[in-house]
Design an enzyme around this catalytic site. Structure first.
Site, PDB file in Angstrom:
ATOM      1  N   HIS A  82       0.838  -1.198   0.000  1.00 19.47           N
ATOM      2  CA  HIS A  82       0.000   0.000   0.000  1.00 19.47           C
ATOM      3  C   HIS A  82       0.869   1.242   0.000  1.00 19.47           C
ATOM      4  CE1 HIS A  82      -3.479   2.542   0.855  1.00 19.47           C
ATOM      5  NE2 HIS A  82      -2.650   3.227   1.627  1.00 19.47           N
ATOM      6  N   ASP A 121     -14.773   2.176   8.553  1.00 20.31           N
ATOM      7  CA  ASP A 121     -13.807   3.150   8.021  1.00 20.31           C
ATOM      8  C   ASP A 121     -14.455   3.993   6.922  1.00 20.31           C
ATOM      9  OD1 ASP A 121     -11.108   4.345   7.421  1.00 20.31           O
ATOM     10  OD2 ASP A 121     -11.551   3.383   5.505  1.00 20.31           O
ATOM     11  N   ARG A 167     -14.669  12.399   8.365  1.00 18.88           N
ATOM     12  CA  ARG A 167     -13.415  13.133   8.591  1.00 18.88           C
ATOM     13  C   ARG A 167     -13.185  14.146   7.480  1.00 18.88           C
ATOM     14  NH1 ARG A 167      -9.362   8.611   8.504  1.00 18.88           N
ATOM     15  NH2 ARG A 167      -7.826  10.288   8.662  1.00 18.88           N
ATOM     16  N   SER A 221      -7.113   3.849   9.688  1.00 21.28           N
ATOM     17  CA  SER A 221      -7.915   3.808   8.471  1.00 21.28           C
ATOM     18  C   SER A 221      -7.221   2.967   7.403  1.00 21.28           C
ATOM     19  CB  SER A 221      -8.129   5.248   7.977  1.00 21.28           C
ATOM     20  OG  SER A 221      -8.665   5.279   6.682  1.00 21.28           O
ATOM     21  N   LYS A 259      -8.214  -1.393   6.303  1.00 18.77           N
ATOM     22  CA  LYS A 259      -8.572  -1.890   4.964  1.00 18.77           C
ATOM     23  C   LYS A 259      -7.602  -2.984   4.503  1.00 18.77           C
ATOM     24  CE  LYS A 259      -8.973   2.423   3.992  1.00 18.77           C
ATOM     25  NZ  LYS A 259      -9.230   3.805   3.602  1.00 18.77           N
TER      26      LYS A 259
END
Ligand code: URA
Ligand code: CA
Length: 444
Positions: free
Chosen positions: A84, A163, A170, A185, A189
């Site tokens: 990621h 989330d 947010r 967050s 995921k």
């Protein structure tokens, strides 16, 4: 169960540490829509100001990860390793490293995101390939990874719903920039996506989510600590984003650059970061004994064309036109190409990377809101990197536009984004640090 949201908000507002049960109550309330947005928003603001400790952050991450479906990848032989990136400009590492890593025998079952703001998203890049499907059902996704070795798809609606709601709140309540909220967050995921190990690419520099090295390292540490507490092998590289990573910015353009790299026609920082991340993935998957051996395997897959062949097979499996890997002119192309000339002689000494991303976005390559449509053909190609000499009038970039009026606006943004000075500066560092649970290595 006697759990009261107002008292949880008051407790966090007073700076106290919440219990695991309290944090689960908040995450469940977000996932099941049983808590009103005003209470969740107030809680988010309290977390922003008061923070959360490691245990609270890990609790929130796990509660969000398990608030919906968790992908079961157990039918795939071997260890699936996920990657990621916290997001950047010209950051196409996924399209370079997924096929290379898969070609070396490590399965990759990856869920990617879309472009938002100045940063690109892998799903939009993949959608520029004619016919490419990015939404597969679970069975097809797993079957493809078993047969081909890799798949890159969009995340399902039911992944980490807590989330999903909290991130949306947010966004509209000024509570995005909280380290524990960002870390939980992202990692929630990744945990829900089911891979056995996680390699994180935390960008640092003026084009990154976290602009300073200290903040980027803090985010990397927070995510690696969560991974450890969740029992998921996780490490992070902190890599530079002081200029676009690749030279191409825009969806089809970035696919083209990834193909050029896998075909051996291009190299540079995008390849170097892809190899660094890919090496960590191979080691995490148990396909290489160490990083040196891993890089040798990846270089072999690059030189033999096995990586490019893997990308072709992945595209074909997802309904895309595999011929793009041999003929990049089959990708969507913009109608107008316009060079952006240097305003003086000298050396490129600074880039406003967000502005470069914004220029591509302005042309139609990105989106401001989730609903906005994008034009996969448009974007820009940078011809210079920081430290390189330029002559007045020489193009520093070429815009690929479908709307000449937008091209003029983007040219002005781009010209301001690239600073040319009289003295040569060193290229910005590429790999700053490797952050692991028990050791940290720094290179800058
Ligand atoms: N990306 C995410 O998924 N979540 C954040 O909070 C920030 C970036
Ligand atoms: Ca991204």
């Amino acid at each position: 169960m006697g759990m009261n949201m107002v008292s949880i908000i008051l407790k966090k507002k007073a700076g106290e540490v919440l219990t695991t049960e309290e944090i689960r109550f908040v995450a469940q309330g977000a996932a099941k829509n049983t808590l009103p947005p005003e209470q969740l928003s107030a809680w988010l603001m309290a977390v922003c100001w008061r923070g959360m400790d490691d245990r609270e952050t890990a609790d929130l991450t796990l509660a969000m990860a398990y608030s919906g479906d968790v992908v079961d990848l157990s039918a795939i032989p071997g260890v699936c390793v996920d990657k990621h990136s916290t997001g950047g400009v010209g950051d196409t590492t996924t399209l370079v490293l997924v096929p290379l890593v898969a070609a070396c025998g490590a399965p990759v079952a990856k869920m990617s995101g879309r472009a938002l703001g100045h940063t690109g998203g892998t799903l939009d890049k993949l959608e520029s390939i004619p016919g490419m499907r990015i939404y597969l059902d679970q069975a097809a996704f797993i079957d493809q990874v078993r047969r081909v070795g890799c798949a890159v798809v969009g995340q399902t609606q039911s992944l980490a719903p807590a989330d999903k709601l909290l991130y949306a709140l947010r966004d509209v309540t000024g509570t995005v920039d909280s380290l524990p909220l960002i870390a939980s967050s992202i990692v929630s995921k990744k945990l829900a996506a089911g891979s056995g190990a996680i390699v994180l690419d935390v960008k640092t520099g003026n084009g990154a989510l976290m602009p300073t090295l200290d903040a980027s390292v803090a985010l990397a540490r927070a995510m690696v600590r969560i991974g450890k507490l969740a029992g998921k092998p996780t490490l992070a590289l902190v890599t530079g984003m002081e200029e676009p990573l690749g030279s191409h910015v825009g969806n089809a353009l970035e696919v083209k650059e990834a193909i050029d790299i896998l075909a051996g026609r291009a190299a540079g920082p995008l390849l170097r970061v892809s190899l660094a991340l890919g090496s960590q993935m191979l080691v995490a998957a148990g396909k290489a004994a160490d990083l040196v051996q891993a890089e040798i395997l990846l270089q072999k897959a690059l030189a033999s064309g096995a990586g490019l062949a893997k990308l072709r097979d992945m595209i074909a499996a997802q309904g895309g036109d595999p011929r793009v890997t041999e003929d990049v002119s089959l990708l969507p192309r913009a109608r107008h190409l316009s060079p952006v000339p240097a305003e003086r002689d000298g050396y490129v000494d600074h880039m406003d990377t967000v502005a470069i991303g914004r220029a591509a976005q302005l042309l139609g390559a990105g989106r401001e809101t989730k609903e906005q449509a994008i034009d996969t053909a448009v974007g820009l190609v940078m011809h210079k990197r920081i430290g390189e000499a330029v002559a007045k009038g020489e193009p520093v970039a070429t815009l690929h536009a479908n709307d000449p009026a937008l091209a003029r606006q983007a040219a002005a943004v781009l010209a301001r984004a690239v600073t040319i000075g009289g003295a040569q500066t060193a290229p910005p560092p590429l790999i700053h640090a490797i952050i692991m649970p028990d050791t940290e290595e720094y290179f800058t």
